[in-house]
Motif scaffolding. Structure first.
Motif, PDB file in Angstrom:
ATOM      1  N   GLY A 218     -12.040  59.757  44.416  1.00 28.06           N
ATOM      2  CA  GLY A 218     -12.933  59.029  43.531  1.00 28.06           C
ATOM      3  C   GLY A 218     -13.503  59.834  42.387  1.00 28.06           C
ATOM      4  O   GLY A 218     -14.226  59.277  41.553  1.00 28.06           O
ATOM      5  N   GLN A 219     -13.213  61.122  42.310  1.00 28.31           N
ATOM      6  CA  GLN A 219     -13.824  61.924  41.253  1.00 28.31           C
ATOM      7  C   GLN A 219     -13.248  61.559  39.889  1.00 28.31           C
ATOM      8  O   GLN A 219     -12.084  61.162  39.758  1.00 28.31           O
ATOM      9  N   ALA A 220     -14.093  61.704  38.849  1.00 28.69           N
ATOM     10  CA  ALA A 220     -13.702  61.269  37.511  1.00 28.69           C
ATOM     11  C   ALA A 220     -12.478  62.007  36.997  1.00 28.69           C
ATOM     12  O   ALA A 220     -11.614  61.421  36.328  1.00 28.69           O
ATOM     13  N   THR A 221     -12.376  63.306  37.306  1.00 31.84           N
ATOM     14  CA  THR A 221     -11.245  64.086  36.795  1.00 31.84           C
ATOM     15  C   THR A 221      -9.929  63.725  37.470  1.00 31.84           C
ATOM     16  O   THR A 221      -8.868  64.163  37.024  1.00 31.84           O
ATOM     17  N   GLY A 222      -9.985  62.912  38.525  1.00 30.93           N
ATOM     18  CA  GLY A 222      -8.771  62.490  39.195  1.00 30.93           C
ATOM     19  C   GLY A 222      -8.245  61.146  38.731  1.00 30.93           C
ATOM     20  O   GLY A 222      -7.205  60.681  39.215  1.00 30.93           O
ATOM     21  N   GLN A 223      -8.936  60.517  37.780  1.00 30.89           N
ATOM     22  CA  GLN A 223      -8.530  59.203  37.316  1.00 30.89           C
ATOM     23  C   GLN A 223      -7.495  59.316  36.192  1.00 30.89           C
ATOM     24  O   GLN A 223      -7.468  60.288  35.443  1.00 30.89           O
ATOM     25  N   ALA A 224      -6.658  58.278  36.064  1.00 31.72           N
ATOM     26  CA  ALA A 224      -5.574  58.309  35.077  1.00 31.72           C
ATOM     27  C   ALA A 224      -6.099  58.461  33.659  1.00 31.72           C
ATOM     28  O   ALA A 224      -5.502  59.148  32.826  1.00 31.72           O
ATOM     29  N   ALA A 225      -7.243  57.820  33.354  1.00 36.72           N
ATOM     30  CA  ALA A 225      -7.777  57.894  31.991  1.00 36.72           C
ATOM     31  C   ALA A 225      -8.124  59.314  31.590  1.00 36.72           C
ATOM     32  O   ALA A 225      -8.073  59.655  30.401  1.00 36.72           O
ATOM     33  N   HIS A 226      -8.448  60.144  32.581  1.00 41.21           N
ATOM     34  CA  HIS A 226      -8.859  61.512  32.264  1.00 41.21           C
ATOM     35  C   HIS A 226      -7.723  62.323  31.663  1.00 41.21           C
ATOM     36  O   HIS A 226      -7.956  63.252  30.887  1.00 41.21           O
ATOM     37  N   VAL A 227      -6.496  61.998  32.021  1.00 44.48           N
ATOM     38  CA  VAL A 227      -5.351  62.770  31.531  1.00 44.48           C
ATOM     39  C   VAL A 227      -4.513  61.979  30.527  1.00 44.48           C
ATOM     40  O   VAL A 227      -3.403  62.389  30.196  1.00 44.48           O
ATOM     41  N   ASP A 228      -5.043  60.864  30.028  1.00 48.49           N
ATOM     42  CA  ASP A 228      -4.340  60.132  28.976  1.00 48.49           C
ATOM     43  C   ASP A 228      -4.120  61.071  27.789  1.00 48.49           C
ATOM     44  O   ASP A 228      -5.081  61.647  27.267  1.00 48.49           O
ATOM     45  N   PRO A 229      -2.866  61.266  27.359  1.00 45.99           N
ATOM     46  CA  PRO A 229      -2.593  62.294  26.345  1.00 45.99           C
ATOM     47  C   PRO A 229      -3.361  62.106  25.043  1.00 45.99           C
ATOM     48  O   PRO A 229      -3.875  63.077  24.471  1.00 45.99           O
ATOM     49  N   ALA A 230      -3.442  60.879  24.551  1.00 48.31           N
ATOM     50  CA  ALA A 230      -4.113  60.646  23.271  1.00 48.31           C
ATOM     51  C   ALA A 230      -5.605  60.928  23.365  1.00 48.31           C
ATOM     52  O   ALA A 230      -6.192  61.604  22.497  1.00 48.31           O
ATOM     53  N   ARG A 232      -7.135  62.773  25.658  1.00 53.16           N
ATOM     54  CA  ARG A 232      -7.353  64.190  25.945  1.00 53.16           C
ATOM     55  C   ARG A 232      -7.242  65.020  24.668  1.00 53.16           C
ATOM     56  O   ARG A 232      -8.057  65.927  24.423  1.00 53.16           O
ATOM     57  N   ALA A 233      -6.238  64.733  23.839  1.00 55.24           N
ATOM     58  CA  ALA A 233      -6.073  65.478  22.596  1.00 55.24           C
ATOM     59  C   ALA A 233      -7.293  65.311  21.693  1.00 55.24           C
ATOM     60  O   ALA A 233      -7.744  66.279  21.053  1.00 55.24           O
ATOM     61  N   ALA A 234      -7.837  64.095  21.641  1.00 56.78           N
ATOM     62  CA  ALA A 234      -9.018  63.853  20.813  1.00 56.78           C
ATOM     63  C   ALA A 234     -10.228  64.613  21.358  1.00 56.78           C
ATOM     64  O   ALA A 234     -10.997  65.211  20.587  1.00 56.78           O
ATOM     65  N   ARG A 235     -10.403  64.585  22.684  1.00 58.61           N
ATOM     66  CA  ARG A 235     -11.529  65.312  23.279  1.00 58.61           C
ATOM     67  C   ARG A 235     -11.431  66.800  22.980  1.00 58.61           C
ATOM     68  O   ARG A 235     -12.409  67.447  22.586  1.00 58.61           O
ATOM     69  N   MET A 236     -10.250  67.363  23.183  1.00 60.22           N
ATOM     70  CA  MET A 236     -10.087  68.798  22.978  1.00 60.22           C
ATOM     71  C   MET A 236     -10.299  69.176  21.516  1.00 60.22           C
ATOM     72  O   MET A 236     -10.870  70.218  21.199  1.00 60.22           O
ATOM     73  N   ALA A 237      -9.863  68.301  20.613  1.00 60.66           N
ATOM     74  CA  ALA A 237     -10.023  68.583  19.187  1.00 60.66           C
ATOM     75  C   ALA A 237     -11.497  68.652  18.796  1.00 60.66           C
ATOM     76  O   ALA A 237     -11.912  69.565  18.070  1.00 60.66           O
ATOM     77  N   VAL A 238     -12.296  67.698  19.281  1.00 57.28           N
ATOM     78  CA  VAL A 238     -13.700  67.691  18.883  1.00 57.28           C
ATOM     79  C   VAL A 238     -14.475  68.791  19.605  1.00 57.28           C
ATOM     80  O   VAL A 238     -15.412  69.376  19.035  1.00 57.28           O
ATOM     81  N   VAL A 239     -14.112  69.115  20.830  1.00 58.31           N
ATOM     82  CA  VAL A 239     -14.740  70.237  21.537  1.00 58.31           C
ATOM     83  C   VAL A 239     -14.505  71.537  20.777  1.00 58.31           C
ATOM     84  O   VAL A 239     -15.426  72.338  20.553  1.00 58.31           O
ATOM     85  N   ALA A 240     -13.261  71.772  20.367  1.00 58.60           N
ATOM     86  CA  ALA A 240     -12.936  72.992  19.635  1.00 58.60           C
ATOM     87  C   ALA A 240     -13.628  73.028  18.282  1.00 58.60           C
ATOM     88  O   ALA A 240     -14.153  74.069  17.856  1.00 58.60           O
ATOM     89  N   ALA A 241     -13.645  71.895  17.583  1.00 62.01           N
ATOM     90  CA  ALA A 241     -14.260  71.854  16.259  1.00 62.01           C
ATOM     91  C   ALA A 241     -15.749  72.153  16.335  1.00 62.01           C
ATOM     92  O   ALA A 241     -16.301  72.869  15.485  1.00 62.01           O
ATOM     93  N   ARG A 242     -16.409  71.607  17.343  1.00 57.56           N
ATOM     94  CA  ARG A 242     -17.845  71.874  17.489  1.00 57.56           C
ATOM     95  C   ARG A 242     -18.089  73.348  17.756  1.00 57.56           C
ATOM     96  O   ARG A 242     -18.981  73.968  17.150  1.00 57.56           O
ATOM     97  N   ALA A 243     -17.313  73.929  18.655  1.00 56.15           N
ATOM     98  CA  ALA A 243     -17.504  75.334  18.990  1.00 56.15           C
ATOM     99  C   ALA A 243     -17.290  76.225  17.768  1.00 56.15           C
ATOM    100  O   ALA A 243     -18.069  77.157  17.514  1.00 56.15           O
TER     101      ALA A 243
END
Length: 254
Positions: A218-230, A232-243
Motif C-alpha cells: 500500500g505504500q505510495a512509492t509502490g504504486q504505478a503512478a509513482h513510476v509513470d515515465p512522463a 517522473r521526468a517532470a518531477r525530477m526536472a523541477v526538483v533539480a531546477a529548484r536545487a
C-alpha cells in the motif's frame, strides 16, 4: 530557583487511512528513544484527509502526541501543515509505516547540536520487508559531514537516486521554514526538500541504522503512478531546477 528549560525535537508524521494500522509501531519506536537530559520529543500526526480511521490507532492520553486532520493534498502538504503545531528547534520526519531505530533521535541531536554549520542530518536506513527481514542500501556514504552540493551531484550521476534517504531527515526548523517546507509535488516531495537543503547547507550522515523503512503493497512509492515515465521526468526536472536555482543564489544556512 527557575525551572529547567526543556528543549524539543518535533517528530512529524503524515498519515492516510491505509497506513494508519502501522502507527502503533511508529509510536512504540518513539517511546524507545532515549534523549539527552533536558530534551523531549513531540509527535505531530497530521492526517491527509478527514476520516475516522486514523485516530483509533493513536494513544489516548499521551500529552506528547498531537493529532490533526485536514483536506487531502498528499504527504508533503500534510507535513508542511503540521509545522503549524510543531514548536521545537528541530523537525524529524517519521512516516506512518516506518519505525525509528534505537538511538536515532539522540544521534541526530548530537550532529546538529555539535556543529552549528550542519543544517540537516540523515542516517542509514534498512528496508523492512514483509517477512520481517531487512535489507540495506548499497550507496551509503561514510559517517560524518556531507558538504553542500554532494547529494545533488550523486543524485544526478546515479539515475536520480540520492546516497542518503530523505525519510531519515532531521532538520533545523528555521531552515525548513525558510525553504517553504516540502515541495508541492504528487511524489518525491521529500527528495525535493533534501536536495534544496543540500544546496544551501552542509548535512550529516550517521552510518548507524536510524530507520526501518517498511516495504508493503500500500505504500505510495509502490504504486504505478509513482513510476509513470512522463510524471517522473517532470518531477525530477523541477526538483533539480529548484536545487540549482537555490545554489546559484549563494545563500547558505544555518
Amino acid at each position: 530557583m527557575s525551572p529547567a528549560v526543556i528543549r524539543r525535537i518535533v517528530v512529524v508524521t503524515a498519515v492516510h487511512a491505509p497506513s494508519a494500522p502501522y502507527l502503533p509501531e511508529a509510536y512504540a519506536s518513539l517511546c524507545d528513544q532515549e534523549l539527552p537530559d533536558g530534551w523531549e520529543w513531540h509527535w505531530v500526526v497530521q492526517e491527509d484527509g478527514t476520516t475516522d480511521e486514523v485516530a483509533p490507532h493513536l494513544p489516548d492520553a499521551d500529552p506528547r502526541v498531537t493529532f490533526r486532520q485536514g483536506r487531502r493534498g498528499g504527504p508533503g502538504v500534510a507535513r508542511t501543515v503540521a509545522l503549524a503545531h510543531a514548536e521545537g528547534e528541530y523537525v524529524k520526519v517519521l512516516d506512518a509505516d516506518d519505525r525509528l531505530a534505537p538511538g536515532a533521535l539522540a544521534r541526530d541531536l548530537a550532529a546538529l547540536e555539535g556543529d552549528p554549520t550542519i543544517g540537516w542530518a540523515t542516517s542509514c536506513a534498512l528496508d523492512l520487508l514483509p517477512d520481517g527481514t531487512t535489507a540495506g542500501f548499497p550507496d551509503d556514504p561514510p559517517d560524518g559531514p556531507i558538504e553542500r552540493g554532494e547529494v545533488l551531484a550523486h543524485w544526478t550521476a546515479n539515475g536520480f537516486r540520492a546516497q542518503v534517504h530523505p525519510a531519515t531527515l532531521c532538520v533545523r526548523r528555521d531552515l525548513l521554514l525558510a525553504l517553504g517546507g516540502w515541495m508541492a509535488l504528487p511524489a518525491s516531495e521529500d527528495t525535493g526538500l533534501l536536495l534544496a537543503l543540500d544546496s544551501v547547507s552542509r548535512g550529516w550522515f550517521s552510518a548507524e541504522v536510524g530507520l526501518l523503512y517498511r516495504k508493503w503493497h500500500g505504500q505510495a512509492t509502490g504504486q504505478a503512478a509513482h513510476v509513470d515515465p512522463a510524471e517522473r521526468a517532470a518531477r525530477m526536472a523541477v526538483v533539480a531546477a529548484r536545487a540549482r536555482a537555490l545554489a546559484s543564489l549563494r545563500w547558505h544556512g544555518p
